[in-house]
Design a protein around this motif. Structure first.
Motif, short mmCIF file in Angstrom:
data_model
loop_
_atom_site.label_atom_id
_atom_site.label_comp_id
_atom_site.label_asym_id
_atom_site.label_seq_id
_atom_site.Cartn_x
_atom_site.Cartn_y
_atom_site.Cartn_z
N GLY A 165 -31.98 -62.48 103.18
CA GLY A 165 -30.71 -62.22 103.48
C GLY A 165 -30.48 -60.90 104.29
N ALA A 166 -31.27 -59.89 103.99
CA ALA A 166 -31.19 -58.55 104.42
C ALA A 166 -32.07 -58.59 105.70
CB ALA A 166 -31.90 -57.67 103.37
N TYR A 167 -32.26 -59.49 106.49
CA TYR A 167 -32.88 -59.49 107.78
C TYR A 167 -31.65 -59.78 108.81
CZ TYR A 167 -37.72 -59.41 106.00
OH TYR A 167 -38.89 -59.13 105.45
N PRO A 168 -31.01 -58.97 109.15
CA PRO A 168 -29.62 -59.17 110.05
C PRO A 168 -29.94 -59.55 111.43
CG PRO A 168 -29.86 -56.90 109.65
CD PRO A 168 -30.89 -57.52 108.60
N ASN A 169 -31.27 -59.19 111.89
CA ASN A 169 -31.49 -59.41 113.33
C ASN A 169 -32.10 -60.61 113.04
OD1 ASN A 169 -30.88 -57.07 115.21
ND2 ASN A 169 -31.90 -56.12 113.16
N ILE A 208 -36.38 -48.26 101.03
CA ILE A 208 -35.60 -49.09 101.93
C ILE A 208 -35.30 -50.61 101.57
CG2 ILE A 208 -35.93 -50.18 104.36
CD1 ILE A 208 -37.26 -47.78 105.27
N ALA A 209 -36.31 -51.13 100.93
CA ALA A 209 -35.97 -52.44 100.40
C ALA A 209 -35.02 -52.49 99.46
CB ALA A 209 -37.27 -53.07 99.68
N LEU A 210 -35.00 -51.66 98.37
CA LEU A 210 -34.10 -51.55 97.27
C LEU A 210 -32.88 -51.24 97.61
CD1 LEU A 210 -36.17 -49.39 94.29
CD2 LEU A 210 -35.49 -52.11 94.35
N ASN A 211 -32.67 -50.46 98.78
CA ASN A 211 -31.25 -50.04 99.39
C ASN A 211 -30.63 -51.28 99.88
OD1 ASN A 211 -30.87 -47.45 98.63
ND2 ASN A 211 -31.24 -46.80 100.77
N LYS A 243 -24.88 -58.38 98.97
CA LYS A 243 -24.97 -59.20 97.97
C LYS A 243 -25.93 -60.22 98.13
CE LYS A 243 -21.81 -62.66 96.05
NZ LYS A 243 -20.64 -63.35 96.09
N HIS A 244 -26.28 -60.44 99.20
CA HIS A 244 -27.31 -61.48 99.45
C HIS A 244 -28.53 -61.08 100.07
CE1 HIS A 244 -24.32 -64.79 98.63
NE2 HIS A 244 -23.46 -63.94 99.67
#
Length: 582
Positions: free
Chosen positions: A169-173, A302-305, A311-312
């Motif tokens: 989910g933390a891959y916005p692009n 970076i991953a933890l942030n 949230k997702h």
């Protein structure tokens, strides 16, 4: 009233609308067959609406009496809904960047941009240049799209891949790219959990479950607090205290930790070594295929942030099939629909230069010469270093690339003669000394679904000492590790589950090795050579070595070219004028 049921081969009456949006077949009386692992802890429980008869009877007694007496509806996959990502700051930022290409003024004469490498970085560069009205020509050395997400089909029609690819989910692009292509439905979202094998308890797993009802970072904090199998309370407290500077200092603090390995940072912050052993060996291998004594702490932070702030962010999805067809081809179709070209079997032999040191053309192995108004190298950094012209090698921008080296990794696929039970519909962290993460792709992926046989896809890492070994040696070592993960089902000598076939994919130089002090060596996408640009996850962008980093690097590369378009067009006219005079 509803019941939460988790069982093996559970048959019960259910309407099709309560099942997954795909992959089911109904019999006339609309009954269902659900196959899960043998205990409630194995994967998500399934919420079924009970009939009136069940409502008037003790639920468990009623189900025990009725199970097996009803014709089954076979369910192939049960996935979770797509999470709400569209309102996050990072998603909106990525969406805005995408929109700048579509809304940029149309060029009077589109630039012909020659791009080497049809991995995600090259495909992204070409896609967004095409959106801006330019004409990319994408050259791929091999006969398959995807680069580090490439896959091949064997004689049986089964696919085997370069790596086990997870879409966060933390891959916005990446998430924007799926939406722009209209293929959001090709991501199979899984339960919001992280699941770790327990080496001290062979065959058992420990979970970090992120509650849906809580926002970030509370959902992540509660997931950690509720897990008492991997970390003790004193260890959790010390880790939380050690992590405070990163949470308070934000991105500047994160970037400043590039000089420390994970192990060094943990000890500096007073975090017990056992936290590293229990959690961060697995995370380090999953993120960069190396151990925490080598990996830069910046990568972990970076991953933890992202995981703690969104949230997702840590929610995972699998692609519903092979990456070349299900992800890369829609990008190619989009590029071609806007006038771009994609050429396979077009390996670059040499970068030819003009007298002023700028690029004259790309010379291919087949003798063809490809000219353009601008040039992009979107290959892995190790390939670029082999082809950098001698005239450029003393330029600091290119000299710094020597610090960046791809890390070896091996992807293993094993088809078994039976369906393995001790697994999940999810990514699993093996915590094995030889294996990183793995998944039963016959369960997690729609195209690879098989109700009778399991296909395990496993990342073999660290692989530096193994990449030169034979496939037979690698499979033997993998089976020994699997015997610990599946003690009741797999043995190293195959006296239990037997191997039907296997494929081993070796990548001697994969993503760049994110060791300490690499960050200053990562190049920006616009090189000091006029008209020459770079894309790739090793270039400067905030998501490091990942699919998200590759896609973002392509967007940043395309952005630089669009910003330089007038200069590049004028330069091309000058070259043409000089040629006509000669």
């Amino acid at each position: 009233m509803a019941a939460c049921i988790s069982a093996v081969n559970l048959n019960y009456q259910i309407a099709p609308r309560n099942v997954s949006k795909f992959g089911y077949s109904t019999s006339s009386d609309q009954t269902a067959s659900f196959s899960f692992a043998a205990s409630e802890s194995m994967g998500p429980s399934l919420r079924l609406a009970l009939t009136r008869a069940a409502k008037n009877t003790n639920s468990s007694r009623f189900l025990r009496k009725k199970l097996g007496s009803i014709l089954p509806l076979r369910v192939f996959c049960i996935d979770y809904p797509r999470p709400e990502l569209e309102n996050t700051a990072n998603f909106l930022e990525a969406a805005f960047l995408s929109s700048t290409f579509r809304e940029s003024p149309r060029p009077a004469k589109p630039l012909k941009v020659v791009i080497a490498g049809a991995g995600l970085a090259g495909l992204s560069t070409a896609k967004y240049l095409a959106d801006a009205g330019h004409k990319p020509v994408l050259l791929e050395a091999r006969d398959v799209l995807g680069g580090k997400v490439a896959a091949w089909q064997d004689e049986d029609g089964d696919w085997y891949e370069t790596g086990l690819h997870i879409f966060f989910g933390a891959y916005p692009n990446v998430q924007n790219l799926f939406g722009e292509l209209g293929i959001n439905d090709r991501l199979q979202w899984k339960e919001h959990s992280m699941i770790f094998a327990m080496p001290s308890k062979p065959g058992e797993f420990s979970r970090f479950d992120f509650p849906e009802a809580l926002p970030a970072p509370l959902n992540g904090i509660l997931a950690i607090l509720r897990n008492n199998e991997m970390l003790t309370w004193p260890e959790k407290v010390k880790f939380a205290i050690g992590l405070l500077p990163a949470m308070l200092g934000g991105q500047p603090y994160v970037e400043a930790q590039d000089g420390l390995s994970v192990q060094e940072w943990m000890r500096k912050q007073g975090v017990p070594d056992r936290v590293t052993d229990e959690v961060f060996i697995a995370m380090s291998k999953a993120l960069n295929f190396i151990n925490p004594d080598e990996l830069s702490m910046q990568c972990i932070l970076i991953a933890l942030n992202r995981f703690l702030q969104e949230k997702h962010g840590s929610k995972m999805a699998f692609l519903d099939g092979n990456p070349p067809e299900r992800l890369c081809m829609p990008i190619v179709d989009h590029i071609q629909s806007l006038g771009g070209e994609v050429l396979l079997n077009s390996r670059i032999q040499k970068i030819d230069l003009n007298d002023d040191g700028t690029v004259k053309n790309f010379l291919l192995n087949n003798g063809k010469v490809i000219e353009g108004d601008a040039y992009v190298f979107a290959t892995p950094v190790d390939i670029l270093k082999l082809l950098v012209p001698n005239n450029w090698k003393q330029i600091p921008y290119f000299q710094r690339l020597e610090k960046l080296v791809g890390v070896p990794v091996i992807n293993v696929h094993i088809w078994f003669d039976r369906k393995l039970k001790n697994t999940y519909d999810h990514l699993l962290f093996s915590r094995s000394p030889l294996l990183s993460v793995y998944a039963d792709m016959s369960v997690t992926c729609k195209e690879y679904y098989n109700p009778n046989q399991s296909m395990l896809e496993l990342v073999f890492a660290p692989a530096e000492e193994w990449v030169s070994r034979s496939d037979e040696d690698i499979i033997a070592a993998t089976m020994s590790e699997l015997a610990k993960l599946f003690p009741d089902e797999i043995s190293a000598d195959q006296s239990k589950a037997k191997i039907v076939k296997y494929h081993v994919v070796k990548t001697p130089r994969s993503v760049y090795k994110t060791v300490p002090n690499c960050e200053p060596c990562r190049p920006v996408q616009r090189s000091p050579i006029e008209g020459f640009y770079l894309a790739g996850d090793y270039t400067k962008q905030k998501y490091l070595a990942s699919m998200e980093g590759a896609v973002l690097s392509g967007k940043l590369c395309a952005q630089a070219i669009v910003q330089d378009s007038e200069l590049l067009a004028a330069r091309s006219l000058k070259v043409v004028a000089q040629a006509s005079v000669i």
